[in-house]
Design a protein around this motif. Sequence first.
Motif, PDB file in Angstrom:
ATOM      1  N   VAL A 305      26.221  32.274   2.713  1.00  0.00           N
ATOM      2  CA  VAL A 305      27.304  33.087   2.155  1.00  0.00           C
ATOM      3  C   VAL A 305      28.369  33.364   3.208  1.00  0.00           C
ATOM      4  CG1 VAL A 305      25.817  34.185   0.429  1.00  0.00           C
ATOM      5  CG2 VAL A 305      26.063  35.239   2.697  1.00  0.00           C
ATOM      6  N   ASP A 306      28.074  33.015   4.444  1.00  0.00           N
ATOM      7  CA  ASP A 306      28.979  33.266   5.565  1.00  0.00           C
ATOM      8  C   ASP A 306      30.074  32.199   5.588  1.00  0.00           C
ATOM      9  OD1 ASP A 306      30.244  33.486   8.052  1.00  0.00           O
ATOM     10  OD2 ASP A 306      28.413  34.171   9.057  1.00  0.00           O
ATOM     11  N   GLU A 307      31.316  32.622   5.331  1.00  0.00           N
ATOM     12  CA  GLU A 307      32.426  31.671   5.269  1.00  0.00           C
ATOM     13  C   GLU A 307      32.649  30.960   6.601  1.00  0.00           C
ATOM     14  OE1 GLU A 307      34.011  30.528   2.787  1.00  0.00           O
ATOM     15  OE2 GLU A 307      33.136  31.855   1.276  1.00  0.00           O
ATOM     16  N   ASN A 308      32.373  31.647   7.707  1.00  0.00           N
ATOM     17  CA  ASN A 308      32.551  31.005   9.020  1.00  0.00           C
ATOM     18  C   ASN A 308      31.616  29.811   9.176  1.00  0.00           C
ATOM     19  OD1 ASN A 308      34.552  32.796   9.905  1.00  0.00           O
ATOM     20  ND2 ASN A 308      33.013  34.280  10.611  1.00  0.00           N
ATOM     21  N   LYS A 309      30.378  29.957   8.721  1.00  0.00           N
ATOM     22  CA  LYS A 309      29.432  28.837   8.796  1.00  0.00           C
ATOM     23  C   LYS A 309      29.841  27.721   7.833  1.00  0.00           C
ATOM     24  CE  LYS A 309      25.333  31.515  10.210  1.00  0.00           C
ATOM     25  NZ  LYS A 309      25.748  32.907  10.001  1.00  0.00           N
ATOM     26  N   GLY A 350      19.821  44.614   1.475  1.00  0.00           N
ATOM     27  CA  GLY A 350      20.216  45.592   0.468  1.00  0.00           C
ATOM     28  C   GLY A 350      20.189  45.036  -0.940  1.00  0.00           C
ATOM     29  N   GLY A 351      19.359  44.035  -1.170  1.00  0.00           N
ATOM     30  CA  GLY A 351      19.230  43.437  -2.496  1.00  0.00           C
ATOM     31  C   GLY A 351      20.191  42.299  -2.764  1.00  0.00           C
ATOM     32  N   VAL A 352      21.092  41.990  -1.809  1.00  0.00           N
ATOM     33  CA  VAL A 352      22.093  40.939  -2.030  1.00  0.00           C
ATOM     34  C   VAL A 352      21.426  39.571  -2.187  1.00  0.00           C
ATOM     35  CG1 VAL A 352      24.046  39.699  -1.032  1.00  0.00           C
ATOM     36  CG2 VAL A 352      23.931  42.200  -0.870  1.00  0.00           C
ATOM     37  N   LEU A 353      20.487  39.240  -1.300  1.00  0.00           N
ATOM     38  CA  LEU A 353      19.802  37.947  -1.407  1.00  0.00           C
ATOM     39  C   LEU A 353      19.134  37.811  -2.770  1.00  0.00           C
ATOM     40  CD1 LEU A 353      18.551  35.294  -0.331  1.00  0.00           C
ATOM     41  CD2 LEU A 353      16.682  36.683   0.589  1.00  0.00           C
TER      42      LEU A 353
END
Length: 372
Positions: A305-309, A350-353
Motif C-alpha cells: 500500500v506504500d506508494e513509495n515502494k 489498526g485493522g487496515v490489513l
Amino acid sequence: MNPEKRLRTAGGGGAETPRGEREEAGREVDVSIVMPAHNASCWLDECLQAISEQDFTGSMELSVYDDASTDDSRQKVEGWRTRLEARGVSVVISGHSSAQPKGVGYAKNMAISQSCGKYLCFQDADDIMSPHRVRLQYEASLLNPNALIGCRVQRLPEGSTERYTRWINTITQEQLMTQVFTSHGPTVVMPTWFCSRNWFLKVEPFDEGGKGVPEDLLFFYQSLRQGGGLSRVNQCLLVYRYHEKAATHSVTEETIWKLRVDFLQERVLSQWSGFTIWNAGKQGRKLYRCLSPANQKKVKAFCDVDENKIQKGFYTYEESKEIPKPKIPIVHYKAASSPFIVCVKLDMTGGVLEENLNSLQLKEGTDYYHFN
C-alpha cells in the motif's frame, strides 16, 4: 537429532525399556499429567495445588522428570506426594543430577516414558491449571483422538504479551490450521497441549537437541504432517506465566524463521504454480530470499500500500547469480492477483490489513496464508 521412539523406566539413570512396555505390568490410568522441571521450586506449590483440585473423576497420575535442578524442585514435589495421592493422583518422580540440564525435549520424553496414562496432559511447572482443565480436555480428546487439544489462557503478569495472548484466545477453529506459519508458533500453544498417548507415539518423541531447539514447533509440524488435527476448548483453563527464565527465550528468531519457511514451502507453495508476496518491504523481501530457487520463480509480484515502494516498480534480487538478475514487479494490492503470502504482522495496523484483505473477498487458507 531426533531420538528413536522408546519408553524408559522411572529410575534416575534413565535406563531404556522396549517401546510399548510399562514400568509395571498392567499399570494404566486415564490421564498422565506430564511435567518437566528445572529449578521450578518457587512455582511448584501453586502448580501442584491446582493439580490436586482437578474435578476429573477418572484416574490420574503426575509424572515429573527433574532435569538437573540445583534447587529443591524434586523435594518440593515429593512433599506433595501424600496430598496428591489422597486426592487420587498417583505420583511418579525421577530425574538426573548431571552438571548441565539436558533440555525440555529430553525431560518431556522422560516424563512421558515413565508414565502410563492413555492420555497426556502437558503441564509446565510454572503454570497453573484451572480445576476443569483435565476433565474438559479429556472429553475433547475422546472426540478427537488424533488431535492436539488446547485451551484459552490467562497470561501472568497481565498484559505481558498482549497481542500474543489475544491471538491464542481469539483465532478460530479454521485458523488453528491456516495460521500455522505465523511467527507466534504453534496455533495450539504447547503449555495447553492434551493428546492421546497413541497419537504421541505415532508422531515422534520431542527433539532432544537441548537449549535453543524449538521442540514444540518441531513436534507440532510433524503432527500435522502425520495428518493430525487441532482443536481448542474455548474456555480459559490455564494461567500461562511469562518470565525471563522461560525456555522459549533461548530459541532464536532465525531458527523459527527457517522452520516456518520450510514448512510453508512444503505444505503450500509446493501446491501453487504462482503467488504474490503481500509486503514489498523488509519482511516480504526476506521471505523471497529464503525461498528455494524453484519457489522464487513462482513469485509473480510483490504488492503493497506504500506508494513509495510501488513507484520503484520492481525489486531486484541482487544476490542472485542469474544474469540478468531477477526483477520482481511491485504493485498496489488491488492490482495484484491471488494467491497471496501475507508478510504483514497481524493486529498491528489498526485493522487496515484485515479490511484490505476483506475488500478483495479472499478466503484464508485458499486465497492467502499469513506468514507474519
